[in-house]
Design an enzyme around this catalytic site. Structure first.
Site, PDB file in Angstrom:
ATOM      1  N   ASP A 128       0.866  -1.140  -0.151  1.00  0.00           N
ATOM      2  CA  ASP A 128      -0.019   0.119   0.104  1.00  0.00           C
ATOM      3  C   ASP A 128       0.873   1.357   0.190  1.00  0.00           C
ATOM      4  OD1 ASP A 128      -2.209   2.000   1.342  1.00  0.00           O
ATOM      5  OD2 ASP A 128      -3.166   0.127   0.544  1.00  0.00           O
ATOM      6  N   HIS A 194      -2.879   5.798   4.675  1.00  0.00           N
ATOM      7  CA  HIS A 194      -3.716   4.473   4.301  1.00  0.00           C
ATOM      8  C   HIS A 194      -3.183   3.365   4.566  1.00  0.00           C
ATOM      9  CE1 HIS A 194      -5.975   1.738   1.631  1.00  0.00           C
ATOM     10  NE2 HIS A 194      -6.906   2.352   1.939  1.00  0.00           N
ATOM     11  N   SER A 521     -11.297  -1.928   2.263  1.00  0.00           N
ATOM     12  CA  SER A 521      -9.976  -2.192   2.318  1.00  0.00           C
ATOM     13  C   SER A 521      -9.785  -2.560   3.810  1.00  0.00           C
ATOM     14  CB  SER A 521      -9.201  -1.058   1.754  1.00  0.00           C
ATOM     15  OG  SER A 521      -9.328   0.175   2.727  1.00  0.00           O
TER      16      SER A 521
END
Length: 588
Positions: A128, A194, A521
């Protein structure tokens, strides 16, 4: 031809014929160089017979099927999108996000007097935006729970650890944590936060005073910070320059890196992919989707993938041709942001039908798309609006066998555009049109009669990956933005649901601390942690030594909670809500 030995220390000064530009060309890594384009290839399907391949600066092996080749942009012919190249051109992916553990049966297993499963002896990989390794959720004093960080964005050439970027091991991270300024030693940060959220949801330390714990708090982490997608891909797909967007081949290399680390450490591995795209046929045929299936079928590997947040985004249109209906009009609202930046769009029509398309502007002007220019880019220029539409018509796309029409709208006029679709055969076939996912296009551009079905994003369409949707654990309601299944081959997707609404997660600097977030996610991250708990029980404790990702998925399907008045599997919930405790109840 220049050779590596030409640049050994002391020799560069002696070879006066080698220019500074040539030396810089050698030292620049093609994967990080905007002057090179990437192509994903099936390198083992060679008509010349068996060939021994090795990775080098212009070719990287991912596994025994896929590799990435880097070609100078000046040598890439036009058009880039064609029947032969569509599969190989990397697609672009972005984030699938905008007291949860108890709902998945995880807390009870943490505290169970005999099981006490917390992920000990396992690895979780997060591919990520990186991680804030300084956060308390990932450290115990000056000791980190991170085995390795591969930062693809930091300049660096081919090494034994990674093909480009910089790899930081546990010892370097521990040393950084002991210093006053850790970033001077390990300068890898998570700008968006994130990846930090996903890593925390999957494997963050239990911190009672914060009321926080990851699903597998004793699992160790492998982190891959993806580099941004190259400019040529952003221009090809007309993607906004300020958004965090990543390219397919880098994600595949990140997964390969994590698999190698797990093999070296001889530990089971759960991988979290919290990224998605609406590009492709949605049949699980993209290289990344196929690679995930391959990894998940290996012993001691599992992959959890987000289903996407496109259910009610109005960015998917589905039409159906039949014996009594051989034409359909699609209405598309174009908003002000896309009027300035433009956007791309993909039409996929099922075989054996062929399709004629006419585009109508908001002023009523109509221009037909030629089905004859198969290997050329058509340019449709409208007179009454300052809009050009570039079209690549591929009557039989090589992998799927379906018709692909790739549109790029340049400075489209605001208002309602229409596509008149006509089938050329009497067969009953569907067609789909997908706009880019949220984050790649504004909410002001959408289909007036959109369909929430078939909105599972890729690689959530991967047959053997665990595709996870999200729900609100407080009232067991489906996350309102969650994508709906199935994939376009009617393979059941999503597989199941995990909590993904108002999840408490660690926040990267400069925010720090903890906050709440929602999205599929995060549901995938929790599922990766749950997979680690199953690996602890099966592999580490010797109950099922050859447990694979397929095994994890089947166990979770079996134990999923299903409501009596709902038929399963279905397009919203798959096989139901994950309940790992119930899975163990069934085992006994």
């Amino acid at each position: 031809m220049l050779r590596a030995e030409d640049y050994e220390q002391g020799r560069y000064e002696e070879k006066k014929e080698i220019t500074v530009q040539e030396r810089n060309l050698w030292e620049t890594v093609p994967a990080q160089d905007e002057n090179y384009q990437s192509f994903i290839v099936r390198y083992n399907q060679n008509v010349e017979g068996t060939v021994q391949y090795e990775s080098d600066r212009t070719f990287q092996i991912i596994d025994d099927m896929f590799g990435v080749t880097y070609v100078p942009a000046s040598q890439v012919p036009e058009p880039l999108i064609s029947s032969f190249s569509y599969f190989s051109v990397p697609k672009c992916y972005t984030y699938m996000d905008q007291g949860s553990l108890g709902a998945s049966g995880v807390t009870r297993l943490h505290e169970h007097p005999y099981l006490k499963l917390k992920g000990s002896g396992t690895l979780i990989a997060v591919i990520d935006s990186g991680i804030d390794y300084r956060h308390p959720a990932f450290r115990n004093g000056d000791r980190t729970k991170i085995v390795s960080i591969w930062d693809q964005n930091i300049p660096g050439g081919l090494s034994k650890e990674a093909p480009f970027g910089r790899v930081y091991n546990r010892e370097e991270i521990d040393r950084a944590l002991s210093e006053e300024n850790p970033l001077e030693i390990v300068p890898s940060i998570d700008e968006s936060g994130h990846g930090t959220m996903l890593a925390g949801a999957a494997a963050g330390n239990g911190i009672p005073e914060e009321g926080f714990s990851g699903a597998a708090p004793q699992a160790e982490l492998v982190i891959v910070k993806l580099k941004p997608a190259k400019q040529y891909l952003r221009e090809l797909y007309l993607l906004p320059p300020e958004k965090d967007i990543f390219q397919e081949d880098d994600i595949m290399l990140g997964i390969s890196f994590a698999v190698k680390i797990a093999f070296q450490l001889k530990k089971p591995l759960a991988i979290c992919i919290g990224l998605g795209t609406s590009q492709g046929s949605h049949r699980g045929e993209a290289p990344l989707s196929q690679y995930i299936s391959s990894v998940a079928n290996f012993s001691q590997n599992a992959v959890a993938v987000s289903a996407g947040n496109e259910g009610f985004a109005r960015r998917h249109y589905m039409g159906r041709m039949g014996e009594n209906k051989q034409s359909e009009t699609v209405e598309l609202q174009v908003g002000p942001r896309e009027s300035d930046l433009g956007f791309s769009m993909e039409f996929w029509g099922e075989a054996p039908n062929f399709y004629n398309v006419v585009i109508q502007s908001p002023t009523g002007e109509k221009l037909p798309v030629s089905a004859a220019l198969k290997r050329e880019t058509q340019e449709l220029s409208f007179v009454f609006v300052e809009t050009r539409v570039l079209v690549n018509y591929i009557p039989i796309e090589r992998r799927s066998g379906n018709t692909l029409i790739f549109f790029r709208f340049l400075h489209p006029a605001q208002g309602i555009w229409k596509l008149e679709i006509e089938g050329r055969r009497g067969s009953i076939d569907r067609f789909h049109i997908w706009l880019p996912v949220r984050g790649m296009i504004s909410d002001g551009t959408f289909f007036l009669e959109a369909s929430p079905e078939y909105t599972i994003t890729s690689p959530g369409d991967s047959p053997d990956g665990m595709t996870v949707t999200a729900y609100q654990h407080r009232d067991n309601s489906l996350y309102i933005h969650a994508s709906r299944g199935y994939n376009t081959d009617n393979l059941i997707k999503p597989d199941f649901a995990a909590p993904g609404v108002d999840i408490k997660t660690p926040l990267a600097e400069p925010l720090g601390g903890y906050g709440n977030a929602s999205g599929t996610s995060l549901a995938a991250a929790q599922t990766a942690g749950i997979a680690a708990l199953l690996f602890e029980w099966s592999v580490i404790r010797g109950n099922e030594p050859f447990f694979s990702g397929t095994s994890v998925k089947n166990y979770l399907k079996r134990g999923a909670v299903r409501e009596e008045n709902i038929q399963y599997p279905n397009k919203e919930w798959g096989y139901g809500r994950i309940d790992l405790y119930h899975t163990f109840e069934l085992l006994t």
